[in-house]
Design an enzyme around this catalytic site. Structure first.
Site, mmCIF file in Angstrom:
data_model
loop_
_atom_site.group_PDB
_atom_site.id
_atom_site.type_symbol
_atom_site.label_atom_id
_atom_site.label_comp_id
_atom_site.label_asym_id
_atom_site.label_seq_id
_atom_site.Cartn_x
_atom_site.Cartn_y
_atom_site.Cartn_z
ATOM 1 N N LYS A 222 -1.492 -4.802 3.561
ATOM 2 C CA LYS A 222 -1.642 -3.506 4.206
ATOM 3 C C LYS A 222 -0.251 -3.064 4.654
ATOM 4 O O LYS A 222 0.515 -3.875 5.204
ATOM 5 C CB LYS A 222 -2.560 -3.630 5.419
ATOM 6 C CG LYS A 222 -4.017 -3.853 5.030
ATOM 7 C CD LYS A 222 -4.600 -2.599 4.372
ATOM 8 C CE LYS A 222 -6.102 -2.687 4.240
ATOM 9 N NZ LYS A 222 -6.663 -1.456 3.661
ATOM 10 N N LYS B 112 -15.295 1.520 -4.275
ATOM 11 C CA LYS B 112 -16.123 0.998 -3.182
ATOM 12 C C LYS B 112 -17.442 1.744 -3.280
ATOM 13 O O LYS B 112 -17.481 2.962 -3.046
ATOM 14 C CB LYS B 112 -15.478 1.301 -1.828
ATOM 15 C CG LYS B 112 -14.261 0.476 -1.496
ATOM 16 C CD LYS B 112 -13.705 0.904 -0.145
ATOM 17 C CE LYS B 112 -12.412 0.185 0.149
ATOM 18 N NZ LYS B 112 -11.715 0.777 1.304
ATOM 19 N N ASP C 139 -8.135 5.150 -3.432
ATOM 20 C CA ASP C 139 -9.300 4.614 -2.723
ATOM 21 C C ASP C 139 -9.981 5.812 -2.051
ATOM 22 O O ASP C 139 -10.897 6.435 -2.627
ATOM 23 C CB ASP C 139 -8.814 3.547 -1.711
ATOM 24 C CG ASP C 139 -9.884 3.017 -0.774
ATOM 25 O OD1 ASP C 139 -11.020 3.524 -0.780
ATOM 26 O OD2 ASP C 139 -9.608 2.073 0.009
ATOM 27 N N SER D 139 -7.266 -9.106 1.087
ATOM 28 C CA SER D 139 -6.549 -8.028 1.751
ATOM 29 C C SER D 139 -5.978 -8.557 3.061
ATOM 30 O O SER D 139 -6.718 -9.031 3.920
ATOM 31 C CB SER D 139 -7.529 -6.878 2.004
ATOM 32 O OG SER D 139 -6.908 -5.827 2.700
ATOM 33 N N LYS E 155 -3.180 -8.553 -1.403
ATOM 34 C CA LYS E 155 -2.951 -7.133 -1.073
ATOM 35 C C LYS E 155 -2.442 -7.058 0.352
ATOM 36 O O LYS E 155 -3.077 -7.570 1.268
ATOM 37 C CB LYS E 155 -4.270 -6.366 -1.223
ATOM 38 C CG LYS E 155 -4.350 -5.023 -0.513
ATOM 39 C CD LYS E 155 -5.583 -4.247 -0.947
ATOM 40 C CE LYS E 155 -6.254 -3.534 0.206
ATOM 41 N NZ LYS E 155 -7.471 -2.813 -0.217
ATOM 42 N N ASP F 225 -1.512 -1.489 0.202
ATOM 43 C CA ASP F 225 -2.474 -0.430 0.545
ATOM 44 C C ASP F 225 -2.007 0.288 1.798
ATOM 45 O O ASP F 225 -1.878 -0.317 2.862
ATOM 46 C CB ASP F 225 -3.851 -1.064 0.777
ATOM 47 C CG ASP F 225 -4.948 -0.034 1.025
ATOM 48 O OD1 ASP F 225 -4.660 1.179 0.971
ATOM 49 O OD2 ASP F 225 -6.099 -0.450 1.263
ATOM 50 N N GLU G 221 -1.796 1.495 -3.285
ATOM 51 C CA GLU G 221 -3.111 2.092 -3.020
ATOM 52 C C GLU G 221 -3.027 3.179 -1.958
ATOM 53 O O GLU G 221 -2.482 2.951 -0.877
ATOM 54 C CB GLU G 221 -4.063 0.970 -2.581
ATOM 55 C CG GLU G 221 -5.490 1.402 -2.294
ATOM 56 C CD GLU G 221 -6.385 0.202 -1.928
ATOM 57 O OE1 GLU G 221 -5.965 -0.964 -2.139
ATOM 58 O OE2 GLU G 221 -7.494 0.433 -1.431
ATOM 59 N N GLY H 279 -13.486 -3.379 -0.747
ATOM 60 C CA GLY H 279 -14.411 -3.918 0.239
ATOM 61 C C GLY H 279 -14.252 -3.222 1.564
ATOM 62 O O GLY H 279 -13.265 -2.511 1.802
HETATM 63 O O1 OSB Z 1 -8.635 0.466 2.497
HETATM 64 O O2 OSB Z 1 -9.403 -1.106 1.350
HETATM 65 C C1 OSB Z 1 -9.300 -0.544 2.438
HETATM 66 C C2 OSB Z 1 -11.120 -2.619 5.091
HETATM 67 C C3 OSB Z 1 -11.645 -1.626 5.882
HETATM 68 C C4 OSB Z 1 -11.367 -0.303 5.582
HETATM 69 C C5 OSB Z 1 -10.569 0.009 4.472
HETATM 70 C C6 OSB Z 1 -10.063 -0.988 3.664
HETATM 71 C C7 OSB Z 1 -10.310 -2.319 4.008
HETATM 72 C C8 OSB Z 1 -9.733 -3.453 3.286
HETATM 73 C C9 OSB Z 1 -10.443 -4.783 3.375
HETATM 74 O O3 OSB Z 1 -8.681 -3.419 2.692
HETATM 75 C C10 OSB Z 1 -11.115 -5.125 2.125
HETATM 76 C C11 OSB Z 1 -12.071 -6.292 2.295
HETATM 77 O O4 OSB Z 1 -11.627 -7.420 2.181
HETATM 78 O O5 OSB Z 1 -13.275 -6.047 2.540
HETATM 79 MG MG MG Z 2 -7.875 0.872 0.556
#
Ligand code: OSB
Ligand code: MG
Length: 369
Positions: A164, A264, A240, A136, A162, A190, A215, A292
């Site tokens: 953001k 998650k 999510d 991510s 991925k 995402d 996402e 994650g």
């Molecule tokens: O939305 O998936 C998410 C991290 C913190 C809060 C929300 C998210 C995330 C990540 C990181 O996208 C995922 C990871 O590598 O742990």
């Molecule tokens: Mg997410």
């Protein structure tokens, strides 16, 4: 199982680089570790919440209070009858707080499986030894910075990227990554709820880029909005934040709000509910992947075990320890040809490094059971 002690330990770990999402920037990861002690074993888990209630309504200080004053007393009332399977139903009268419930259930499950000599992977039903790893990638200050980050992740062997996104950082970064690295890179985005249905036409401009999924574009409680959006754009919608239970998953699928789910475990109250979501999705032909929350080796160990289940068909945010931390709290998870190995020892199957734990601990609280 008779629990003797529960300890809550607050730790802070520096991230190797700041991680920016549509809701904020983190340069360190703070979490509460829960340690459950029984006569023969010690179970560990980590709280997934962040210091501020921006990803969801939960936050770390609130979690400590709800665990101490509302959740643990209910578990204490079970006495020696307590098992991980009873945690969710026992805590159900307390509304919300899935991450706080999850950290307790997970630590208890870890202790229970260690007593039984069984791994998380075996207990949950993993069918693989290794899981494909995605990464991510946060919002950056410039496209050049983003391309440099993606380039090094691809060079390390990550199998899926991925990005953001947020309004103002969406079409350009996706176009730049596609132009530089080509159409074969598995790519997804995402939004962490940063858009509204009024942005449907704009989000439709992502269609030509062949993304695996988009996402959580809309607010977590906007299931109907996601169902509408799914009809207006071609990119598959993945949820999510919206999915906190197997019932949520069944409803979202039935309403056409998503065609992929990010599972998650912490967000849904624990690994046992996560497995139910996996099963509901599988029964409906909906693929899932493991999300994650920047976990340390403790949470990562359990996540990759879950990601070994058969319907986890897309690479997860199950990156190597080095993606997050120069020094992890356990032996580091490493990439092996784009995959991360599932621990096979009892419970979560990883040991905490006591020296590291001592260095990063900022406070602790013991609860006699
Ligand atoms: O939305 O998936 C998410 C991290 C913190 C809060 C929300 C998210 C995330 C990540 C990181 O996208 C995922 C990871 O590598 O742990
Ligand atoms: Mg997410």
């Amino acid at each position: 199982m008779k629990i003797e002690n529960i300890e809550l330990r607050r730790v802070t770990m520096p991230l190797v680089s700041p991680f920016r999402t549509s809701f904020g920037t983190a340069s360190e990861r703070e979490t509460t570790l829960v340690r459950v002690t029984t006569a023969n074993a010690e179970g560990w888990a980590e709280h997934a919440a962040e210091p501020d209630p921006l990803y969801s309504s939960e936050f770390l200080d609130g979690g400590d209070v709800v665990i101490r004053d509302h959740l643990v007393p209910r578990l204490q009332a079970l006495g020696g009858r307590l098992t991980a399977e009873l945690v969710a139903t026992t805590l159900a009268p307390v509304k919300g707080h899935p991450m706080s419930k999850s950290v307790l259930e997970t630590a208890i499950l870890d202790a229970q499986l260690k007593e039984a000599g069984t791994s998380f992977a075996h207990h949950l039903g993993a069918v693989r030894d290794c899981v494909p790893a995605g990464v991510s990638v946060g919002i950056m200050d410039s496209l050049d910075e983003l391309l440099a980050a993606v380039e090094s992740y691809l060079a390390e062997g990550y199998l899926r990227i991925k990005l953001k996104i947020e309004p103002g950082w969406d079409l350009e970064p996706v176009r730049a990554v596609r132009e530089r690295f080509g159409d074969n890179v598995l790519l997804q985005v995402d939004a962490n709820t940063a858009y509204t249905l009024a942005d449907a036409r704009h989000l439709g401009q992502l269609d030509p880029f062949g993304l695996l999924l988009l996402e959580q574009p809309l607010a977590e409680d906007d299931i109907l909005g996601h169902a509408h959006l799914a009809k207006l754009i071609q990119t598959p919608i993945c949820l999510d934040e919206s999915i906190e239970s197997a019932r949520d998953a069944a409803a979202a699928i039935a309403l056409g709000a998503c065609s992929v789910i990010n599972i998650k475990p912490a967000r849904v109250g624990g690994y046992l509910e996560a497995r139910r979501i996996h099963d509901v999705a599988a029964a409906n032909g909906v693929p899932v992947w493991c999300g994650g929350m920047l976990e340390t080796g403790i949470g990562r160990a359990a996540n990759v075990a879950l990601a070994g289940l058969p319907n986890f068909v897309l690479p997860g945010d199950t990156s190597a320890s080095s993606r997050y931390y120069a020094q992890d709290l356990t032996a580091p998870f490493v990439l092996e040809e784009g995959h991360v190995r599932i621990p096979r020892g009892p419970g979560i199957g990883v040991d905490i490094l006591p020296d590291v734990l001592g260095e990063i601990t900022t406070s602790s609280m013991a609860i006699r059971f």
